[in-house]
Design an enzyme around this catalytic site. Structure first.
Site, mmCIF file in Angstrom:
data_model
loop_
_atom_site.group_PDB
_atom_site.id
_atom_site.type_symbol
_atom_site.label_atom_id
_atom_site.label_comp_id
_atom_site.label_asym_id
_atom_site.label_seq_id
_atom_site.Cartn_x
_atom_site.Cartn_y
_atom_site.Cartn_z
ATOM 1 N N ASN A 185 26.062 16.217 32.752
ATOM 2 C CA ASN A 185 26.462 17.513 33.981
ATOM 3 C C ASN A 185 27.939 17.884 34.667
ATOM 4 O O ASN A 185 28.100 16.931 34.683
ATOM 5 C CB ASN A 185 24.944 17.540 34.410
ATOM 6 C CG ASN A 185 24.895 16.885 36.142
ATOM 7 O OD1 ASN A 185 25.426 15.470 35.280
ATOM 8 N ND2 ASN A 185 24.483 16.574 36.449
ATOM 9 N N GLU A 239 29.180 20.645 36.796
ATOM 10 C CA GLU A 239 28.415 21.552 38.247
ATOM 11 C C GLU A 239 29.880 22.135 38.180
ATOM 12 O O GLU A 239 31.091 22.424 38.316
ATOM 13 C CB GLU A 239 27.826 20.998 38.881
ATOM 14 C CG GLU A 239 26.739 19.793 38.897
ATOM 15 C CD GLU A 239 26.464 19.433 39.922
ATOM 16 O OE1 GLU A 239 26.559 19.656 40.985
ATOM 17 O OE2 GLU A 239 24.850 19.254 40.087
ATOM 18 N N CYS A 257 24.121 21.424 32.444
ATOM 19 C CA CYS A 257 23.115 20.186 32.746
ATOM 20 C C CYS A 257 24.280 19.153 31.349
ATOM 21 O O CYS A 257 24.160 19.728 30.122
ATOM 22 C CB CYS A 257 21.783 20.490 31.696
ATOM 23 S SG CYS A 257 20.702 21.782 32.842
ATOM 24 N N GLU A 270 22.238 18.181 28.868
ATOM 25 C CA GLU A 270 22.006 17.953 27.154
ATOM 26 C C GLU A 270 22.460 19.238 26.637
ATOM 27 O O GLU A 270 22.926 18.682 25.617
ATOM 28 C CB GLU A 270 19.760 18.233 27.339
ATOM 29 C CG GLU A 270 18.927 18.092 28.144
ATOM 30 C CD GLU A 270 19.426 17.799 29.488
ATOM 31 O OE1 GLU A 270 19.839 18.368 30.108
ATOM 32 O OE2 GLU A 270 18.476 17.518 30.047
ATOM 33 N N CYS A 292 15.519 20.562 31.308
ATOM 34 C CA CYS A 292 15.341 22.434 32.169
ATOM 35 C C CYS A 292 15.252 22.937 31.192
ATOM 36 O O CYS A 292 14.882 22.983 30.089
ATOM 37 C CB CYS A 292 16.168 22.700 33.075
ATOM 38 S SG CYS A 292 17.362 23.531 32.328
ATOM 39 N N CYS A 318 17.760 24.561 28.979
ATOM 40 C CA CYS A 318 17.559 23.268 28.129
ATOM 41 C C CYS A 318 16.759 23.193 26.723
ATOM 42 O O CYS A 318 17.036 22.707 25.387
ATOM 43 C CB CYS A 318 18.284 21.865 28.292
ATOM 44 S SG CYS A 318 19.454 21.723 29.280
HETATM 45 N N1 THU Z 1 20.131 18.743 35.309
HETATM 46 C C1 THU Z 1 20.807 17.848 33.882
HETATM 47 O O1 THU Z 1 21.781 17.203 33.757
HETATM 48 N N2 THU Z 1 19.574 17.706 33.004
HETATM 49 C C2 THU Z 1 18.569 17.488 33.145
HETATM 50 O O2 THU Z 1 17.306 17.251 32.679
HETATM 51 C C3 THU Z 1 18.063 18.237 34.090
HETATM 52 C C4 THU Z 1 19.231 18.631 35.619
HETATM 53 C C5 THU Z 1 21.540 18.900 36.234
HETATM 54 C C6 THU Z 1 21.894 20.315 36.634
HETATM 55 C C7 THU Z 1 22.400 19.904 37.763
HETATM 56 O O3 THU Z 1 23.717 19.278 37.745
HETATM 57 C C8 THU Z 1 21.879 19.216 38.444
HETATM 58 O O4 THU Z 1 21.412 18.095 37.302
HETATM 59 C C9 THU Z 1 20.294 19.199 39.071
HETATM 60 O O5 THU Z 1 19.764 20.266 39.371
#
Ligand code: THU
Length: 139
Positions: free
Chosen positions: A48, A50, A59, A61, A92, A95
Site C-alpha cells: 500500500n 498512502e 492498496c 493489491e 477491499c 480491489c
Molecule cells: N489496504 C490494503 O492495502 N489492502 C487491503 O486489502 C485492505 C486495506 C490498505 C489501504 C490503506 O492504506 C490501509 O490498508 C488501511 O486501510
C-alpha cells in the site's frame, strides 16, 4: 492458455510479507503487502502507498496489479495478501473490482491462524461487473 504454475500458498504469503516491508502507510500505520503469481510463474509484488490526501491512497493489491501490467503481465493465477493480522485481511471492495477485471478465477490467498484460506475473485465479487458487460454501442 497454458495451465500455469502450481500455487504454493505459503511461499506466496512469504513474498507478500516481504513486499509489506516496503509499505508506505504513515497515516493508517496499517502496512499491507501483496504477491501476485502470473501465469508464466513470475511473482510481482505490491504494497500500500498512502497519501496525505487520504483518499488517494492505493492498496497493496492494486499496486501489484499495476506493477504487473506495466511489466507486460496480464494473465494472473493467484494473489496473496499479508498484514500484521495473523487472521488475515480480505481485499477491499475497490480491489475486488480490479482483481475481477483481469481474472474472475484468480485465487485470493489470505492468512489464517491455521495457515491460509483461498477464495476466488468471483466469489469475493458476486455478480461482478466485468469487461464483457460493457457492450459497445450502448448509451
Ligand atoms: N489496504 C490494503 O492495502 N489492502 C487491503 O486489502 C485492505 C486495506 C490498505 C489501504 C490503506 O492504506 C490501509 O490498508 C488501511 O486501510
Amino acid at each position: 492458455m497454458s495451465q500455469g504454475p502450481t500455487i504454493d500458498p505459503a511461499a506466496l504469503l512469504a513474498e507478500a510479507h516481504a513486499a509489506r516491508e516496503q509499505a508506505y502507510a504513515p497515516y493508517s500505520r496499517f502496512r499491507v503487502g501483496a504477491a501476485l503469481l502470473c501465469r508464466d510463474g513470475s511473482v510481482v509484488r505490491g504494497c500500500n502507498v498512502e497519501n496525505v490526501s487520504y483518499g488517494l491512497s492505493v492498496c497493496a493489491e492494486r499496486t501489484a496489479i499495476g506493477n504487473a501490467v506495466v511489466s507486460g503481465q496480464r494473465d494472473f493465477v493467484a494473489i496473496a495478501v499479508a498484514t500484521a493480522d495473523p487472521s488475515g485481511t480480505p481485499p477491499c471492495g475497490m480491489c475486488r473490482q480490479v482483481l475481477y477485471e483481469f481474472a474472475p478465477e484468480l485465487v485470493v490467498i489470505m492468512e489464517t491462524q491455521e495457515g491460509s484460506e483461498q477464495i476466488s475473485a468471483a466469489e469475493l465479487l458476486p455478480k461482478g461487473f466485468g469487461p464483457e458487460d460493457l457492450a459497445p454501442g450502448q448509451e
